[in-house]
Scaffold this motif. Sequence first.
Motif, PDB file in Angstrom:
ATOM      1  N   PRO A 206       0.814  -1.231   0.000  1.00 30.96           N
ATOM      2  CA  PRO A 206       0.000   0.000   0.000  1.00 30.96           C
ATOM      3  C   PRO A 206       0.843   1.275   0.000  1.00 30.96           C
ATOM      4  N   VAL A 207       2.004   1.225   0.644  1.00 28.51           N
ATOM      5  CA  VAL A 207       2.873   2.414   0.660  1.00 28.51           C
ATOM      6  C   VAL A 207       3.520   2.597  -0.713  1.00 28.51           C
ATOM      7  N   ALA A 208       3.944   1.501  -1.313  1.00 31.47           N
ATOM      8  CA  ALA A 208       4.550   1.581  -2.653  1.00 31.47           C
ATOM      9  C   ALA A 208       3.572   2.147  -3.675  1.00 31.47           C
ATOM     10  N   LYS A 209       2.285   1.914  -3.445  1.00 28.15           N
ATOM     11  CA  LYS A 209       1.258   2.347  -4.409  1.00 28.15           C
ATOM     12  C   LYS A 209       0.799   3.784  -4.200  1.00 28.15           C
ATOM     13  N   ILE A 210       1.337   4.454  -3.198  1.00 25.45           N
ATOM     14  CA  ILE A 210       0.949   5.850  -2.978  1.00 25.45           C
ATOM     15  C   ILE A 210       1.369   6.659  -4.193  1.00 25.45           C
ATOM     16  N   PRO A 211       0.457   7.441  -4.780  1.00 27.21           N
ATOM     17  CA  PRO A 211       0.793   8.202  -5.992  1.00 27.21           C
ATOM     18  C   PRO A 211       2.027   9.077  -5.804  1.00 27.21           C
ATOM     19  N   GLY A 212       2.967   8.943  -6.728  1.00 24.35           N
ATOM     20  CA  GLY A 212       4.166   9.774  -6.691  1.00 24.35           C
ATOM     21  C   GLY A 212       5.311   9.211  -5.868  1.00 24.35           C
ATOM     22  N   MET A 213       5.080   8.035  -5.228  1.00 26.09           N
ATOM     23  CA  MET A 213       6.149   7.444  -4.409  1.00 26.09           C
ATOM     24  C   MET A 213       7.297   7.012  -5.316  1.00 26.09           C
ATOM     25  N   ILE A 214       8.500   7.462  -5.015  1.00 30.94           N
ATOM     26  CA  ILE A 214       9.645   7.160  -5.873  1.00 30.94           C
ATOM     27  C   ILE A 214      10.585   6.155  -5.232  1.00 30.94           C
ATOM     28  N   GLU A 215      10.776   6.255  -3.899  1.00 30.71           N
ATOM     29  CA  GLU A 215      11.811   5.422  -3.249  1.00 30.71           C
ATOM     30  C   GLU A 215      11.341   4.969  -1.883  1.00 30.71           C
ATOM     31  N   LEU A 216      11.605   3.689  -1.592  1.00 25.71           N
ATOM     32  CA  LEU A 216      11.375   3.151  -0.251  1.00 25.71           C
ATOM     33  C   LEU A 216      12.700   2.714   0.329  1.00 25.71           C
ATOM     34  N   ASN A 217      12.950   3.094   1.570  1.00 25.22           N
ATOM     35  CA  ASN A 217      14.145   2.632   2.281  1.00 25.22           C
ATOM     36  C   ASN A 217      13.729   1.619   3.330  1.00 25.22           C
ATOM     37  N   ILE A 218      14.259   0.392   3.166  1.00 25.80           N
ATOM     38  CA  ILE A 218      13.844  -0.740   3.999  1.00 25.80           C
ATOM     39  C   ILE A 218      15.086  -1.453   4.516  1.00 25.80           C
ATOM     40  N   GLY A 219      15.093  -1.710   5.814  1.00 22.78           N
ATOM     41  CA  GLY A 219      16.288  -2.330   6.385  1.00 22.78           C
ATOM     42  C   GLY A 219      16.006  -3.512   7.273  1.00 22.78           C
ATOM     43  N   HIS A 220      15.401  -3.233   8.426  1.00 17.02           N
ATOM     44  CA  HIS A 220      15.291  -4.287   9.444  1.00 17.02           C
ATOM     45  C   HIS A 220      14.630  -5.553   8.907  1.00 17.02           C
ATOM     46  N   SER A 221      13.544  -5.414   8.159  1.00 17.73           N
ATOM     47  CA  SER A 221      12.832  -6.628   7.698  1.00 17.73           C
ATOM     48  C   SER A 221      13.648  -7.385   6.650  1.00 17.73           C
ATOM     49  N   ILE A 222      14.370  -6.657   5.802  1.00 18.89           N
ATOM     50  CA  ILE A 222      15.196  -7.337   4.790  1.00 18.89           C
ATOM     51  C   ILE A 222      16.364  -8.050   5.467  1.00 18.89           C
ATOM     52  N   VAL A 223      16.999  -7.391   6.430  1.00 16.58           N
ATOM     53  CA  VAL A 223      18.122  -8.039   7.126  1.00 16.58           C
ATOM     54  C   VAL A 223      17.620  -9.253   7.912  1.00 16.58           C
ATOM     55  N   SER A 224      16.420  -9.111   8.514  1.00 15.64           N
ATOM     56  CA  SER A 224      15.848 -10.258   9.246  1.00 15.64           C
ATOM     57  C   SER A 224      15.634 -11.439   8.309  1.00 15.64           C
ATOM     58  N   ARG A 225      15.113 -11.150   7.119  1.00 17.05           N
ATOM     59  CA  ARG A 225      14.895 -12.224   6.122  1.00 17.05           C
ATOM     60  C   ARG A 225      16.237 -12.778   5.651  1.00 17.05           C
ATOM     61  N   ALA A 226      17.222 -11.871   5.537  1.00 16.61           N
ATOM     62  CA  ALA A 226      18.549 -12.289   5.053  1.00 16.61           C
ATOM     63  C   ALA A 226      19.214 -13.282   6.005  1.00 16.61           C
ATOM     64  N   VAL A 227      18.924 -13.169   7.279  1.00 18.42           N
ATOM     65  CA  VAL A 227      19.477 -14.132   8.249  1.00 18.42           C
ATOM     66  C   VAL A 227      19.039 -15.557   7.873  1.00 18.42           C
ATOM     67  N   MET A 228      17.849 -15.665   7.283  1.00 19.69           N
ATOM     68  CA  MET A 228      17.299 -16.989   6.947  1.00 19.69           C
ATOM     69  C   MET A 228      17.682 -17.436   5.547  1.00 19.69           C
ATOM     70  N   VAL A 229      17.677 -16.513   4.564  1.00 21.84           N
ATOM     71  CA  VAL A 229      17.836 -16.944   3.162  1.00 21.84           C
ATOM     72  C   VAL A 229      19.021 -16.283   2.461  1.00 21.84           C
ATOM     73  N   GLY A 230      19.696 -15.384   3.125  1.00 19.37           N
ATOM     74  CA  GLY A 230      20.796 -14.666   2.477  1.00 19.37           C
ATOM     75  C   GLY A 230      20.340 -13.318   1.951  1.00 19.37           C
ATOM     76  N   MET A 231      21.252 -12.376   1.900  1.00 21.48           N
ATOM     77  CA  MET A 231      20.917 -11.000   1.551  1.00 21.48           C
ATOM     78  C   MET A 231      20.454 -10.882   0.102  1.00 21.48           C
ATOM     79  N   THR A 232      21.125 -11.538  -0.821  1.00 21.89           N
ATOM     80  CA  THR A 232      20.748 -11.410  -2.230  1.00 21.89           C
ATOM     81  C   THR A 232      19.305 -11.840  -2.440  1.00 21.89           C
ATOM     82  N   GLN A 233      18.927 -12.996  -1.896  1.00 21.63           N
ATOM     83  CA  GLN A 233      17.555 -13.475  -2.069  1.00 21.63           C
ATOM     84  C   GLN A 233      16.571 -12.586  -1.330  1.00 21.63           C
ATOM     85  N   ALA A 234      16.915 -12.145  -0.127  1.00 17.57           N
ATOM     86  CA  ALA A 234      16.006 -11.301   0.659  1.00 17.57           C
ATOM     87  C   ALA A 234      15.689 -10.015  -0.091  1.00 17.57           C
ATOM     88  N   VAL A 235      16.712  -9.423  -0.710  1.00 18.37           N
ATOM     89  CA  VAL A 235      16.492  -8.197  -1.489  1.00 18.37           C
ATOM     90  C   VAL A 235      15.705  -8.509  -2.756  1.00 18.37           C
TER      91      VAL A 235
END
Length: 247
Positions: A206-235
Amino acid sequence: MAIQYSTMIELGVNIDHVATLRQARRTYEPDPIIAAAMAEQGGADGITFHLREDRRHIQDLDVQRLMQSVTVRTNFEIACAEDVVQIALEVKPDWALLVPESREEVTTEGGLDVAADNGRIADAVARLKERGIYTSLFVDPDIHQVQAAAAMQVDAVELHTGPYAIAKREQIAMELDRLKTSGQAAIEAGMRLHAGHGLNYHNVRPVAKIPGMIELNIGHSIVSRAVMVGMTQAVAEMRRILDVCCP
Ligand SMILES: CC(=O)[C@@H](O)[C@H](O)COP(=O)(O)O
Ligand SMILES: NCC(=O)COP(=O)(O)O
């Protein structure tokens, strides 16, 4: 003037918490620089890193090494504190995102109070712009804060999505509306519209779909996922969500 990099939503990956795991033992691994390279392989459009006053995760040497190795956009997060502003002026990242900080916080708790600025934010912005660094301010989704940021002629605002991320079901629509309304104000003021904090694989669409949204900065959830599957796959998984929901 808004700086456009691509038509799709751009993904900035914040690697702070790779350094959090390393700092747990004050050792050399996991290495945020390797994590950044893997994030790039997974499709990151930018790498975000936050040099906090208390150095709880990213260290000064990490900043130097990231600036030598990252090949996508560098987004350096700092408070309006002289020591870190000086570092930003020295290393010259593509972007500097000014954020509020307090030592006792677990993570960023709110946006900068730009509207009440006593000149400290404006001074930091002017010096960064003079150095040729794109500037962004981390603000609550509040029109007054967005308008105050526009008055400083920053290149972007990053809307704080924390309240949205922790909202109860019945509050989500209201938080999204705040983001849309303040996002529209940012666009009308000619700034790039960014957002971040607490976004994850379940709440990001829903945030990505906000009209005019250009960039999202995401960290904690991607790093948390990376612990399980690796950073490349998490991203790559986050990249795919964004590509499917916002082609
Ligand atoms: C401003 C923001 O939400 C993050 O970019 C910030 O880095 C959070 O601080 P920690 O990474 O220390 O949790
Ligand atoms: N500016 C927000 C950011 O870089 C990442 O925040 P989070 O996803 O770690 O909460």
